[in-house]
Design a protein around this motif. Structure first.
Motif, short mmCIF file in Angstrom:
data_model
loop_
_atom_site.label_atom_id
_atom_site.label_comp_id
_atom_site.label_asym_id
_atom_site.label_seq_id
_atom_site.Cartn_x
_atom_site.Cartn_y
_atom_site.Cartn_z
N SER A 32 -33.06 1.59 22.77
CA SER A 32 -34.03 0.79 22.20
C SER A 32 -33.29 -1.10 22.15
N SER A 35 -33.35 -2.30 25.82
CA SER A 35 -34.77 -2.55 26.76
C SER A 35 -35.62 -2.72 25.64
N ASP A 36 -36.31 -3.41 26.19
CA ASP A 36 -37.46 -4.11 25.35
C ASP A 36 -38.71 -3.35 24.31
#
Length: 181
Positions: A32, A35-36
């Protein structure tokens, strides 16, 4: 299929989930950071874990007995739902109510709190007699009722409570002066 085999398979799967829980949580957190959205990272890690469980079930079916593979698959799915999916999603809901976290952040904190609940539940499971002797399966009467209710509460509420503790540590210690969101 003998009931003793199914029980042994259930214990194996449950303790396998205890061992896998920190790996799954930390791998999802690590993914995570790139990534967003934590939910996508968790989905990727869970897909890998499901693949490993499916491979184990197929290997059992091919090399041992088709009924053994099917039993393992059914037990693994049931244990994953009861010990992982439901507690983490329930934890996400509770953290969403208790904090100002959005759904994805609450999922992240509940997922990071899940291993704490799993390790605590494993310790409580063997607490009556230790690893070499008895566990909660050997208890009777009031002692059994108290032990099982404690396990249910730890497994169900543990991800939310541990996630809330982690949230408070992050907000008060890691980001001092920022206050609660």
């Amino acid at each position: 299929m003998e009931a003793g085999f199914v029980g042994a398979m259930a214990l194996l799967v449950c303790f396998g989930l205890v061992v896998a829980s920190p790996v799954v949580a930390l791998a999802a957190w690590a993914l995570s950071t790139r990534s967003d959205y934590f939910g996508d990272a968790l989905g990727t890690v869970v897909a890998g874990a499901v693949g490993l469980f499916a491979a184990a079930a197929v290997a059992l079916a091919v090399f041992v007995d088709p009924a053994a593979g099917l039993t393992f698959g059914v037990v693994a799915v049931g244990a994953a739902l009861v010990l992982a999916v439901v507690p983490v999603l329930f934890g996400r809901q509770l953290l969403g109510r208790w904090t100002l976290l959005d759904a994805d952040e609450a999922l992240a904190y509940a997922t990071l709190g899940w291993p704490v609940a799993m390790v605590t539940s494993a310790a409580l499971f063997v607490a009556p007699g230790g690893l070499a002797r008895y566990n909660v399966l050997f208890l009777e009467g009031v002692a059994a009722t108290v032990a099982w209710m404690t396990l249910v509460l730890v497994v169900t509420l543990g991800p939310a409570l541990a996630g809330l503790g982690l949230y408070n540590v992050v907000e008060r210690v890691v980001r001092p002066g920022s206050g609660l969101r």
